[in-house]
Design an enzyme around this catalytic site. Structure first.
Site, PDB file in Angstrom:
ATOM      1  N   TYR A   1       0.963  -1.110  -0.027  1.00 12.32           N
ATOM      2  CA  TYR A   1       0.087  -0.094   0.015  1.00 12.32           C
ATOM      3  C   TYR A   1       0.875   1.091   0.129  1.00 12.32           C
ATOM      4  O   TYR A   1       0.718   2.285  -0.745  1.00 12.32           O
ATOM      5  CB  TYR A   1      -0.783   0.046   1.171  1.00 12.32           C
ATOM      6  CG  TYR A   1      -1.904  -1.104   1.250  1.00 12.32           C
ATOM      7  CD1 TYR A   1      -3.087  -0.940   0.544  1.00 12.32           C
ATOM      8  CD2 TYR A   1      -1.783  -2.234   1.937  1.00 12.32           C
ATOM      9  CE1 TYR A   1      -3.967  -2.028   0.421  1.00 12.32           C
ATOM     10  CE2 TYR A   1      -2.451  -3.280   1.882  1.00 12.32           C
ATOM     11  CZ  TYR A   1      -3.783  -3.239   1.146  1.00 12.32           C
ATOM     12  OH  TYR A   1      -4.665  -4.267   1.194  1.00 12.32           O
TER      13      TYR A   1
ATOM     14  N   CYS B   1      -6.246  -6.980  -6.890  1.00 10.81           N
ATOM     15  CA  CYS B   1      -6.105  -6.411  -5.746  1.00 10.81           C
ATOM     16  C   CYS B   1      -5.655  -7.344  -4.577  1.00 10.81           C
ATOM     17  O   CYS B   1      -5.090  -6.847  -3.410  1.00 10.81           O
ATOM     18  CB  CYS B   1      -7.491  -5.535  -5.060  1.00 10.81           C
ATOM     19  SG  CYS B   1      -8.704  -6.629  -5.014  1.00 10.81           S
ATOM     20  N   HIS B   2      -5.658  -8.583  -4.875  1.00  8.71           N
ATOM     21  CA  HIS B   2      -5.006  -9.604  -4.139  1.00  8.71           C
ATOM     22  C   HIS B   2      -3.395  -9.466  -4.183  1.00  8.71           C
ATOM     23  O   HIS B   2      -2.857 -10.047  -3.145  1.00  8.71           O
ATOM     24  CB  HIS B   2      -5.467 -10.905  -4.518  1.00  8.71           C
ATOM     25  CG  HIS B   2      -5.084 -11.397  -5.803  1.00  8.71           C
ATOM     26  ND1 HIS B   2      -5.987 -10.826  -6.818  1.00  8.71           N
ATOM     27  CD2 HIS B   2      -4.122 -12.052  -6.044  1.00  8.71           C
ATOM     28  CE1 HIS B   2      -5.447 -11.412  -8.013  1.00  8.71           C
ATOM     29  NE2 HIS B   2      -4.239 -12.124  -7.426  1.00  8.71           N
TER      30      HIS B   2
ATOM     31  N   GLU C   1      -0.538 -17.890  -8.371  1.00  9.90           N
ATOM     32  CA  GLU C   1       0.099 -17.335  -9.143  1.00  9.90           C
ATOM     33  C   GLU C   1       1.994 -17.723  -8.951  1.00  9.90           C
ATOM     34  O   GLU C   1       2.741 -17.026  -9.271  1.00  9.90           O
ATOM     35  CB  GLU C   1      -0.123 -15.716  -8.925  1.00  9.90           C
ATOM     36  CG  GLU C   1      -1.596 -15.393  -9.229  1.00  9.90           C
ATOM     37  CD  GLU C   1      -1.750 -14.067  -9.111  1.00  9.90           C
ATOM     38  OE1 GLU C   1      -0.910 -13.167  -8.485  1.00  9.90           O
ATOM     39  OE2 GLU C   1      -2.767 -13.458  -9.540  1.00  9.90           O
TER      40      GLU C   1
ATOM     41  N   ASN D   1     -12.255  -2.564  -4.691  1.00 10.35           N
ATOM     42  CA  ASN D   1     -12.305  -2.667  -6.184  1.00 10.35           C
ATOM     43  C   ASN D   1     -13.505  -3.668  -6.541  1.00 10.35           C
ATOM     44  O   ASN D   1     -13.654  -4.674  -5.963  1.00 10.35           O
ATOM     45  CB  ASN D   1     -10.995  -3.368  -6.156  1.00 10.35           C
ATOM     46  CG  ASN D   1     -10.910  -4.433  -7.656  1.00 10.35           C
ATOM     47  OD1 ASN D   1     -11.318  -3.809  -8.718  1.00 10.35           O
ATOM     48  ND2 ASN D   1     -10.100  -5.386  -7.662  1.00 10.35           N
TER      49      ASN D   1
END
Length: 217
Positions: A122, A158-159, A185, A150
């Site tokens: 962030y 956003c994860h 991922e 989002n």
């Protein structure tokens, strides 16, 4: 600005016309993180929510009509098929049109720039926002609000945003789902920890590690 949902003035006029006159359509998608609801205005993807997440359909102006044969919704479902099979499709492959303020849209655009398999903090997003809006600084809390709201989960990733201390915080779909998506991922989630309130309940062990991607991208 350019990207999946910052487009030409002609696009903006078409978008305003679509918002005023078009209906909203939805379809369901069964995913490894739970059932998903995809929503379109007939041309663009305007929402993707995980069942039970915070702010579910909060950006919609009306209840969407179920429709399983809308081309853009089918295209998004194919995108999700590829994503959950281990491929790395780009958000730019889909016509995205999330509704929100200029600030939120900027943050969502920055989320689309985070490569699959990477994370940012962030704090890093706040630095980019401050630069873009010509501010001396921008609070990570303000960025967190935009990330948390989002409306196109997973596709707008956003994860992939984590706390500066390595905490897995701020995901509207829940921390367990955030971990699952990051693992899918290829992210080593051992480098992160649950927020203090969750870790104290024994959900995940808390590790005091710095975030490996605490830098602008």
């Amino acid at each position: 600005m350019s990207g999946p949902f910052f487009r030409s003035e002609a696009y903006s006029r078409q978008r305003r016309f679509t918002q005023e006159y078009a209906m909203l359509y939805s379809s369901r998608y069964l995913s490894p993180v739970g059932p998903l609801t995809l929503v379109s205005d007939g041309i663009h993807i305007v929402g993707l929510w995980i069942d039970g997440q915070k702010y579910f359909q909060s950006t919609l102006t009306e209840k969407p009509r179920p429709c399983d044969d809308l081309p853009v919704l089918s295209l998004a479902a194919l995108w999700l098929d590829r994503y959950f099979s281990g491929a790395r499709p780009s958000p730019a492959e889909l016509p995205l049109a999330p509704a929100g303020s200029a600030f939120r849209k900027f943050i969502w655009q920055e989320l689309c720039r985070i490569p699959c398999g990477k994370t940012v903090t962030y704090k890093a997003l706040a630095a980019r926002a401050a630069e873009a809006f010509h501010k001396k600084n921008m609070s990570a809390q303000a960025v967190g609000g935009a990330v948390g709201h989002n409306p196109v989960s997973i596709i707008i990733p956003c994860h992939r945003v984590v706390g500066a201390d390595g905490s897995l915080t701020g995901y509207a779909g829940g921390i367990d789902r955030k971990i699952l998506l990051l693992k899918l991922e290829g992210v080593n989630t051992d480098a992160f920890h649950a927020p203090a309130s969750r870790a104290s309940r024994g959900s995940l062990p808390k590790k005091r590690l710095s975030c490996p991607d605490d830098k602008p991208f």
